[in-house]
Scaffold this motif. Structure first.
Motif, PDB file in Angstrom:
ATOM      1  N   PHE A  94     112.607 -13.552  64.465  1.00 38.87           N
ATOM      2  CA  PHE A  94     111.160 -13.758  64.561  1.00 38.87           C
ATOM      3  C   PHE A  94     110.638 -14.615  63.395  1.00 38.87           C
ATOM      4  O   PHE A  94     109.468 -14.562  63.054  1.00 38.87           O
ATOM      5  N   GLU A  96     109.068 -17.544  61.349  1.00 34.35           N
ATOM      6  CA  GLU A  96     108.018 -18.526  61.638  1.00 34.35           C
ATOM      7  C   GLU A  96     107.170 -18.161  62.859  1.00 34.35           C
ATOM      8  O   GLU A  96     106.523 -19.034  63.447  1.00 34.35           O
ATOM      9  N   CYS A  97     107.172 -16.891  63.241  1.00 28.78           N
ATOM     10  CA  CYS A  97     106.231 -16.413  64.270  1.00 28.78           C
ATOM     11  C   CYS A  97     104.925 -16.091  63.540  1.00 28.78           C
ATOM     12  O   CYS A  97     104.653 -14.939  63.192  1.00 28.78           O
ATOM     13  N   THR A  98     104.145 -17.099  63.299  1.00 25.59           N
ATOM     14  CA  THR A  98     103.005 -16.999  62.379  1.00 25.59           C
ATOM     15  C   THR A  98     101.844 -16.175  62.934  1.00 25.59           C
ATOM     16  O   THR A  98     100.980 -15.755  62.179  1.00 25.59           O
ATOM     17  N   PHE A 116     112.351 -11.873  59.772  1.00 25.24           N
ATOM     18  CA  PHE A 116     110.907 -12.090  59.883  1.00 25.24           C
ATOM     19  C   PHE A 116     110.403 -13.085  58.828  1.00 25.24           C
ATOM     20  O   PHE A 116     109.216 -13.095  58.509  1.00 25.24           O
ATOM     21  N   SER A 119     106.947 -15.225  58.754  1.00 26.04           N
ATOM     22  CA  SER A 119     106.162 -14.758  59.899  1.00 26.04           C
ATOM     23  C   SER A 119     104.767 -14.350  59.422  1.00 26.04           C
ATOM     24  O   SER A 119     104.468 -14.377  58.231  1.00 26.04           O
ATOM     25  N   CYS A 141     106.433 -14.220  53.666  1.00 23.53           N
ATOM     26  CA  CYS A 141     105.400 -13.759  54.607  1.00 23.53           C
ATOM     27  C   CYS A 141     104.068 -13.787  53.851  1.00 23.53           C
ATOM     28  O   CYS A 141     103.725 -12.820  53.165  1.00 23.53           O
TER      29      CYS A 141
END
Length: 194
Positions: A94, A96-98, A116, A119, A141
Motif C-alpha cells: 500500500f 504511496e496510497c496517499t 505502507f 501512504s 507517512c
C-alpha cells in the motif's frame, strides 16, 4: 452471476491468484470475490493493481490470505480497505496510497518492509495479534499523527522513519526493544508507556 472483470491464474498450490483487471475495466469499488470458476481466490499477485488511480475502495474476499508485493502501490485514490482473513501484507503493498488514512490491522500477522511507506495513514494501531513488522513499514507517512503499539514486538529499524508530523506514540510497557533509528526524523514525537 456478475461478469468476471479480472485477469487471473491458477496457483500451483491450488486456488486462484488475481493478476489484475481485464483491459479497459475501470472500477471505483473493487470487490475481490471469494471464488472464481468455483475455486477459492487465495492471493492477489504482485503489482496486480499498481498505479490504478480509479480504485477508491477495495473489499477483499474471505479466502484471500496474501497480498503480493506492490499489489496496490500508488493507488492514490484508494481510501478504504476491508477484508476478512488477510494475514500477510507484502513489500510496498500500500505504498504511496496517499488517500488511505486508516487501516485495520485486526487479524494481520505480518506487515512487511515499506508496506505502507509514503501512504496517507493518520493513525496506526498495532494489536497484539500482529506477529511481525519489518523495517521501514511506515516510513515517510507525512500525515501520521498517532501510533498505538499494543504489542510486545520490537519496533524495527526505521519503522517510522521521517514521519514528520508524528506527535503521539503510545507503547506497551511489555515491549522489549525499540531498534535504533525506529523514529528517526520524527522531531515532535512524545512517548507514553502503558
Amino acid at each position: 452471476m456478475s461478469k468476471n472483470i479480472f485477469e487471473y491464474k491458477e496457483s500451483p498450490a491450488g486456488g486462484i491468484i488475481i493478476t489484475g483487471l481485464k483491459r479497459n475495466e475501470r472500477v471505483f469499488h473493487l470487490e475481490i470475490p471469494d471464488n472464481i470458476d468455483r475455486q477459492p481466490v487465495t492471493h492477489i499477485d504482485a503489482n496486480a493493481f499498481t498505479d490504478n488511480e480509479t480504485i477508491k475502495s477495495v473489499n477483499i474476499g474471505k479466502n484471500v490470505r496474501f497480498l503480493g508485493s506492490g499489489a496496490f502501490w500508488g493507488c492514490t485514490n484508494l481510501n478504504n480497505v476491508s477484508y476478512s482473513k488477510l494475514t500477510d501484507i507484502a513489500f510496498r503493498c500500500f505504498a504511496e496510497c496517499t488517500s488511505l488514512s486508516y487501516f485495520d490491522f485486526t487479524n494481520v500477522e505480518t506487515v512487511n518492509s515499506s508496506a505502507f511507506a509514503e501512504s496517507g495513514l493518520k493513525k496506526v494501531i498495532i494489536p497484539s495479534s500482529v506477529k511481525d513488522v519489518k523495517t521501514y513499514a511506515f516510513k515517510c507517512c507525512e500525515e501520521l499523527a498517532m501510533v498505538f503499539w499494543n504489542n510486545e514486538l520490537d519496533i524495527p529499524f526505521r519503522c517510522f522513519f521521517n514521519c514528520k508530523n508524528l506527535k503521539t506514540v503510545i507503547l506497551s510497557d511489555k515491549i522489549k526493544n525499540i531498534e535504533r533509528r525506529a523514529f528517526d526524523g520524527c522531531p515532535n514525537a512524545e512517548f507514553t508507556f502503558i
